[in-house]
Enzyme design. Structure first.
Site, PDB file in Angstrom:
ATOM      1  N   ARG A   1       0.837  -1.203   0.000  1.00  0.00           N
ATOM      2  CA  ARG A   1       0.000   0.000   0.000  1.00  0.00           C
ATOM      3  C   ARG A   1       0.872   1.253   0.000  1.00  0.00           C
ATOM      4  O   ARG A   1       1.891   1.311   0.670  1.00  0.00           O
ATOM      5  CB  ARG A   1      -0.910  -0.012   1.235  1.00  0.00           C
TER       6      ARG A   1
ATOM      7  N   ARG B   1       3.910   6.316  -3.694  1.00  0.00           N
ATOM      8  CA  ARG B   1       4.186   7.690  -3.273  1.00  0.00           C
ATOM      9  C   ARG B   1       5.675   8.008  -3.134  1.00  0.00           C
ATOM     10  O   ARG B   1       6.044   9.167  -2.966  1.00  0.00           O
ATOM     11  CB  ARG B   1       3.453   8.003  -1.975  1.00  0.00           C
TER      12      ARG B   1
ATOM     13  N   ARG C   1       1.428  14.256  -9.989  1.00  0.00           N
ATOM     14  CA  ARG C   1       0.546  15.019  -9.111  1.00  0.00           C
ATOM     15  C   ARG C   1       1.092  16.411  -8.867  1.00  0.00           C
ATOM     16  O   ARG C   1       2.296  16.616  -8.735  1.00  0.00           O
ATOM     17  CB  ARG C   1       0.379  14.297  -7.765  1.00  0.00           C
TER      18      ARG C   1
ATOM     19  N   ASP D   1      -8.664   6.468  -1.176  1.00  0.00           N
ATOM     20  CA  ASP D   1      -8.507   6.796   0.238  1.00  0.00           C
ATOM     21  C   ASP D   1      -9.727   6.278   0.980  1.00  0.00           C
ATOM     22  O   ASP D   1     -10.832   6.255   0.421  1.00  0.00           O
ATOM     23  CB  ASP D   1      -8.379   8.312   0.437  1.00  0.00           C
TER      24      ASP D   1
ATOM     25  N   TYR E   1     -12.277   9.415  12.635  1.00  0.00           N
ATOM     26  CA  TYR E   1     -12.076  10.651  11.896  1.00  0.00           C
ATOM     27  C   TYR E   1     -13.283  11.575  12.030  1.00  0.00           C
ATOM     28  O   TYR E   1     -13.139  12.790  12.224  1.00  0.00           O
ATOM     29  CB  TYR E   1     -11.829  10.358  10.414  1.00  0.00           C
TER      30      TYR E   1
END
Length: 345
Positions: free
Chosen positions: A2, A6, A15, A52, A127
């Site tokens: 995962r 990035r 990005r 996400d 959250y």
């Protein structure tokens, strides 16, 4: 792995700094390209959908933004019974059609399976109640203990939201799904059993008819592994804090649904180890592979997401090392070998 993309320069080139991940997700071609990048670079055995866990909440208009360097931030946190009305059912075709479009692009291009994923009810609730990331989860726990009925209703709605999202991903072509309960390690076993397990089971039972493998993962969940195994997933993800053989023993001793010799585990190299010199990385990976022999099957992975500062060449060497290891006399990279059928891996 995962978040494998990035640390890639091609990801950073694609990005823009001002673009939120939620904006990227609404561009299927870009989301698909980001999903494909680590597969091309590393030659891993599966892709994981770029998304996400809060994306479904944003799609129904709850008021979620993802701030760089912080994470999900809620404009108006969940605080009272009236806030339940803000969590309406997710209609994937209407609320987030770009997800299915992204999956369709990927399944037409990938030569490996695609793993979809969603957020577990507790982590999503944390959250919503905290308003963003937390170190103590004090507001979340206070609501859980003080208003258990409201808490139960909140988690049921979130479970249904996640189940709808996962169903849509599988319907579009995902071959497996993973449920992330990133922050559930903040709870005691008793609180997990009482306040979280029913909703987690609700997610897995809601998608049981889809017939795809289901992975259940959390962070700092060493004391919860037996409970997590009882939730209904075929695979239990283990972070780097518990050796895989110890994790298998804990699950088996508790008689969990995935206990004993039927246990399938995923993990669990410490992501930070990938910043060390290569001999240390290689030794750590081989130790994980050895510990994984205690399970019926083992999906080698990191114990959590890839750190952004990780050198891509190290991950490339790591994948090659794992593919080059023998599993009961069979190379792990052998595409013709059924590595889940044997007694080990």
């Amino acid at each position: 792995m995962r978040q494998a993309g990035r640390s890639l320069p091609e990801y950073r080139n694609l990005r823009t700094a001002s673009e939120s991940i939620l904006d990227v997700l609404r561009r299927p071609e870009v989301a698909a390209e980001i999903t494909l990048q680590p597969v091309r670079r590393y030659g891993v055995d599966a892709a994981i959908l770029y998304s996400d866990i809060v994306a479904p909440l944003a799609a129904i208009g709850f008021g979620v933004e993802i701030h760089a360097g912080i994470g999900p931030v809620i404009a108006e946190p969940f605080a009272r019974a009236a806030d339940l009305d803000r969590i309406r059912p997710l209609e994937p075709d209407v609320d987030s059609p770009w997800v299915a479009e992204t999956v369709h692009i990927l399944t037409s291009e990938l030569s490996v399976p695609l793993i979809g994923f969603g957020g577990a009810p507790f982590t999503l609730a944390s959250y919503l109640v905290e308003g963003g990331p937390s170190r103590t989860y004090a507001r979340t726990k206070a609501l859980m203990w003080a208003e258990p009925q409201l808490w139960g209703s909140l988690l049921e709605r979130l479970a249904d939201l996640t189940a709808a999202s996962l169903r849509a991903q599988v319907s579009a072509g995902a071959s497996a799904v993973q449920l992330f309960d990133s922050w559930v390690g903040a709870l005691s076993p008793d609180d997990y059993r009482r306040f979280v397990l029913p909703a987690t089971r609700r997610v897995f039972s809601s998608i049981d008819d889809l017939g795809v493998p289901r992975i259940h993962f959390g962070v700092t969940t060493g004391e919860l592994l037996d409970q997590m195994a009882a939730a209904g997933a075929e695979v239990i993800g283990v972070d780097w804090r518990v050796p895989l053989d110890a994790a298998v023993a804990r699950i088996a001793a508790a008689g969990g649904a995935a206990g004993g010799t039927s246990t399938v585990v995923q993990g669990n190299l410490d992501p930070a180890l990938c910043l060390a010199p290569w001999p240390a990385v290689a030794a750590g990976a081989r130790a994980v592979l050895e510990a994984g022999k205690a399970a019926r099957a083992h999906v080698f992975n990191l114990g959590h997401g890839v750190l952004p500062e990780t050198d891509p060449s190290v991950l490339q060497r790591l994948v090659a090392l794992v593919h080059g290891e023998e599993v009961d006399g069979v190379l792990a990279a052998d595409p013709g070998a059924d590595l889940t059928a044997g007694p080990r891996r």
